[in-house]
Write an enzyme that holds these catalytic residues in place. Structure first.
Site, PDB file in Angstrom:
ATOM      1  N   HIS A  49       0.789  -1.331  -0.169  1.00 53.98           N
ATOM      2  CA  HIS A  49      -0.129   0.113   0.126  1.00 53.98           C
ATOM      3  C   HIS A  49       0.778   1.217   0.002  1.00 53.98           C
ATOM      4  O   HIS A  49       1.755   1.450   0.665  1.00 53.98           O
ATOM      5  CB  HIS A  49      -0.948   0.033   1.343  1.00 53.98           C
ATOM      6  CG  HIS A  49      -1.779   1.239   1.615  1.00 53.98           C
ATOM      7  ND1 HIS A  49      -1.602   1.924   2.495  1.00 53.98           N
ATOM      8  CD2 HIS A  49      -2.597   1.730   0.570  1.00 53.98           C
ATOM      9  CE1 HIS A  49      -2.601   2.852   2.177  1.00 53.98           C
ATOM     10  NE2 HIS A  49      -3.222   2.709   1.231  1.00 53.98           N
ATOM     11  N   GLU A 105       0.568  -0.658  -4.752  1.00 52.77           N
ATOM     12  CA  GLU A 105      -0.288   0.385  -5.037  1.00 52.77           C
ATOM     13  C   GLU A 105       0.391   1.860  -5.055  1.00 52.77           C
ATOM     14  O   GLU A 105       1.141   2.017  -3.961  1.00 52.77           O
ATOM     15  CB  GLU A 105      -1.608   0.481  -4.111  1.00 52.77           C
ATOM     16  CG  GLU A 105      -2.705   1.613  -4.405  1.00 52.77           C
ATOM     17  CD  GLU A 105      -2.672   2.473  -3.091  1.00 52.77           C
ATOM     18  OE1 GLU A 105      -4.011   2.848  -3.011  1.00 52.77           O
ATOM     19  OE2 GLU A 105      -1.865   2.638  -2.248  1.00 52.77           O
ATOM     20  N   HIS A 142       0.533  10.852  -1.853  1.00 51.15           N
ATOM     21  CA  HIS A 142      -0.645  10.832  -1.027  1.00 51.15           C
ATOM     22  C   HIS A 142      -0.994  11.947  -0.359  1.00 51.15           C
ATOM     23  O   HIS A 142      -2.078  12.431  -0.427  1.00 51.15           O
ATOM     24  CB  HIS A 142      -0.567   9.514  -0.112  1.00 51.15           C
ATOM     25  CG  HIS A 142      -1.829   9.034   0.460  1.00 51.15           C
ATOM     26  ND1 HIS A 142      -2.668   9.850   1.343  1.00 51.15           N
ATOM     27  CD2 HIS A 142      -2.747   8.070   0.198  1.00 51.15           C
ATOM     28  CE1 HIS A 142      -3.764   9.356   1.703  1.00 51.15           C
ATOM     29  NE2 HIS A 142      -3.896   8.273   0.974  1.00 51.15           N
ATOM     30  N   ASP A 159      -3.789   4.478  -7.834  1.00 49.23           N
ATOM     31  CA  ASP A 159      -4.656   4.941  -7.272  1.00 49.23           C
ATOM     32  C   ASP A 159      -4.988   6.352  -7.683  1.00 49.23           C
ATOM     33  O   ASP A 159      -4.170   7.287  -7.233  1.00 49.23           O
ATOM     34  CB  ASP A 159      -4.569   4.900  -5.654  1.00 49.23           C
ATOM     35  CG  ASP A 159      -5.699   5.265  -4.811  1.00 49.23           C
ATOM     36  OD1 ASP A 159      -6.754   6.083  -5.547  1.00 49.23           O
ATOM     37  OD2 ASP A 159      -5.506   5.166  -3.430  1.00 49.23           O
TER      38      ASP A 159
END
Length: 273
Positions: A5, A25, A41, A85
């Site tokens: 992740h 990801e 992110h 993502d």
């Protein structure tokens, strides 16, 4: 598929694969003109993680290409699937198609090396908003226009907004997608979420006439949750700790039922027991 992740810095690719991930990801942020800009992110993110690691998107793609090109000194044979993502929340709905076009051009040049011995990993475009379904057509049309329809074999799709399964099916219909569908379900590791919708997704996958080929659950960091997800029949588990998932897969109860996927396992094919 053990999905590492929030792998947003090139150095993290090795780190996660070495812990047992065969998939990663990566977050993709866009500028105001719908160009993919950074693998980033930002705050807030999962508990216990540094939210601020980043690269320029195209630099990350080059690093990823090295890690997934046989013969390259950085090659990681185990890494077979990458989920992008796509943080399209910063875009207007009418920019989705453009974002898809621009994303495709970047991947074609910097990851697929214009079809000339580029990276071999399978790619999932994960979109958080059902209204942004035109991104898919923008992407697939661009690959065809640029003369690389064969790369569509490497491409899959996910809507990550935890929407009702029926609504997701409708969005795929509008996007003209049938097949290559991963369905995600989950929540940040800071919170708990039941498996109700995961079980619904698995039922759709196994019904023989559903739209889903694979189901993954995120973000799972605990052994107990891993067992619950495996018992529910998921195909992938997204995690901050790939070694935890690996440990559980080695337990007697799971060893005979599951194995870690390799490049030979088609990620678009529904597994039949």
């Amino acid at each position: 598929w053990i999905m590492g992740h929030m792998v947003n810095a090139i150095g993290q690719i090795d780190e996660f694969v070495n812990l047992g991930a065969n998939s990663i990801e990566t977050d993709v942020s866009f500028d105001s003109s719908a160009n993919p800009e950074y693998t980033y992110h930002g705050i807030p993110c999962d508990c216990g993680r540094n939210c601020k690691k980043w690269e320029n998107f195209n630099d990350f793609l080059k690093g990823l290409r090295s890690a997934t090109t046989p013969g390259n000194s950085k090659y990681k044979e185990k890494l077979v699937l990458v989920v992008f993502d796509l943080k399209t929340g910063s875009l207007y709905d009418n920019q989705a198609n453009d974002a898809g076009k621009k994303l495709a051009k970047n991947l074609l040049q910097h990851y697929w090396n214009n079809g000339n011995n580029g990276g071999r990993a399978y790619i999932v475009l994960s979109i958080p908003d059902l209204n942004h379904y035109p991104l898919i057509k923008g992407f697939t049309d661009t690959l065809k226009q640029e003369g690389h329809p064969e790369l569509l074999d490497k491409l899959g799709y996910d809507f990550s907004g935890n929407d009702a399964i029926g609504d997701v099916a409708k969005a795929y219909k509008k996007a003209g997608v049938s097949g290559h569908v991963w369905q995600s379900d989950g929540i940040t590791n800071c919170l708990l979420r039941g498996l109700t919708r995961v079980k619904e997704a698995v039922a759709n996958r196994d019904s023989g006439n559903g739209y889903i080929n694979k189901v993954y659950y995120w973000t799972v960091d605990k052994r107990a949750t891993t067992r619950d997800a495996l018992d529910a029949g998921v195909d992938g588990i997204m995690t901050n700790y790939p070694d935890v998932i690996t440990d559980v897969l080695n337990e007697a109860a799971y060893k005979s039922k599951f194995r870690v996927a390799t490049y030979e396992d088609n990620p678009w094919e529904t597994f039949k027991k």
